[in-house]
Design a protein around this motif. Sequence first.
Motif, PDB file in Angstrom:
ATOM      1  N   LEU A  19       0.806  -1.216   0.000  1.00 53.11           N
ATOM      2  CA  LEU A  19       0.000   0.000   0.000  1.00 53.11           C
ATOM      3  C   LEU A  19       0.842   1.270   0.000  1.00 53.11           C
ATOM      4  CD1 LEU A  19      -2.882  -0.879   2.474  1.00 53.11           C
ATOM      5  CD2 LEU A  19      -3.044  -0.604   0.009  1.00 53.11           C
ATOM      6  N   PHE A  20       1.867   1.304   0.819  1.00 51.60           N
ATOM      7  CA  PHE A  20       2.619   2.542   1.014  1.00 51.60           C
ATOM      8  C   PHE A  20       3.958   2.573   0.301  1.00 51.60           C
ATOM      9  CE2 PHE A  20      -0.094   2.210   4.813  1.00 51.60           C
ATOM     10  CZ  PHE A  20      -0.823   3.364   4.640  1.00 51.60           C
ATOM     11  N   PRO A  26       9.430   4.463   6.522  1.00 51.54           N
ATOM     12  CA  PRO A  26      10.160   5.161   7.589  1.00 51.54           C
ATOM     13  C   PRO A  26       9.508   6.488   7.992  1.00 51.54           C
ATOM     14  CG  PRO A  26      11.688   4.324   5.972  1.00 51.54           C
ATOM     15  CD  PRO A  26      10.311   4.123   5.415  1.00 51.54           C
ATOM     16  N   GLU A  27       8.977   7.215   7.015  1.00 55.14           N
ATOM     17  CA  GLU A  27       8.294   8.469   7.336  1.00 55.14           C
ATOM     18  C   GLU A  27       7.048   8.215   8.175  1.00 55.14           C
ATOM     19  OE1 GLU A  27       7.471  10.612   3.752  1.00 55.14           O
ATOM     20  OE2 GLU A  27       9.504  10.294   2.999  1.00 55.14           O
ATOM     21  N   LEU A  32       4.367   8.222  13.475  1.00 50.87           N
ATOM     22  CA  LEU A  32       3.675   7.435  14.498  1.00 50.87           C
ATOM     23  C   LEU A  32       4.399   7.540  15.840  1.00 50.87           C
ATOM     24  CD1 LEU A  32       1.403   5.410  15.127  1.00 50.87           C
ATOM     25  CD2 LEU A  32       3.001   3.601  14.516  1.00 50.87           C
ATOM     26  N   GLY A  33       5.721   7.446  15.816  1.00 53.57           N
ATOM     27  CA  GLY A  33       6.505   7.562  17.046  1.00 53.57           C
ATOM     28  C   GLY A  33       6.367   8.926  17.688  1.00 53.57           C
TER      29      GLY A  33
END
Length: 60
Positions: A19-20, A26-27, A32-33
């Motif tokens: 999908l991505f 990584p982005e 998310l982090g």
Amino acid sequence: MGKLGATEVILIVVVIVLLFGGKKIPELMKGLGTGIKEFKDAAKGEENKPADSKKDEENK
């Protein structure tokens, strides 16, 4: 419908990569982090002030 096995985890990872794409992951993880960190800080009631605002307060 309890625990996820190895097959399910692998399937989820493959779908995410499809999908991505490999370059966007990584982005997405960095975002998310950062979001999780901000949520934890807000839950603790801590407010992070930028370094510039602390310098301005010291100069007053």
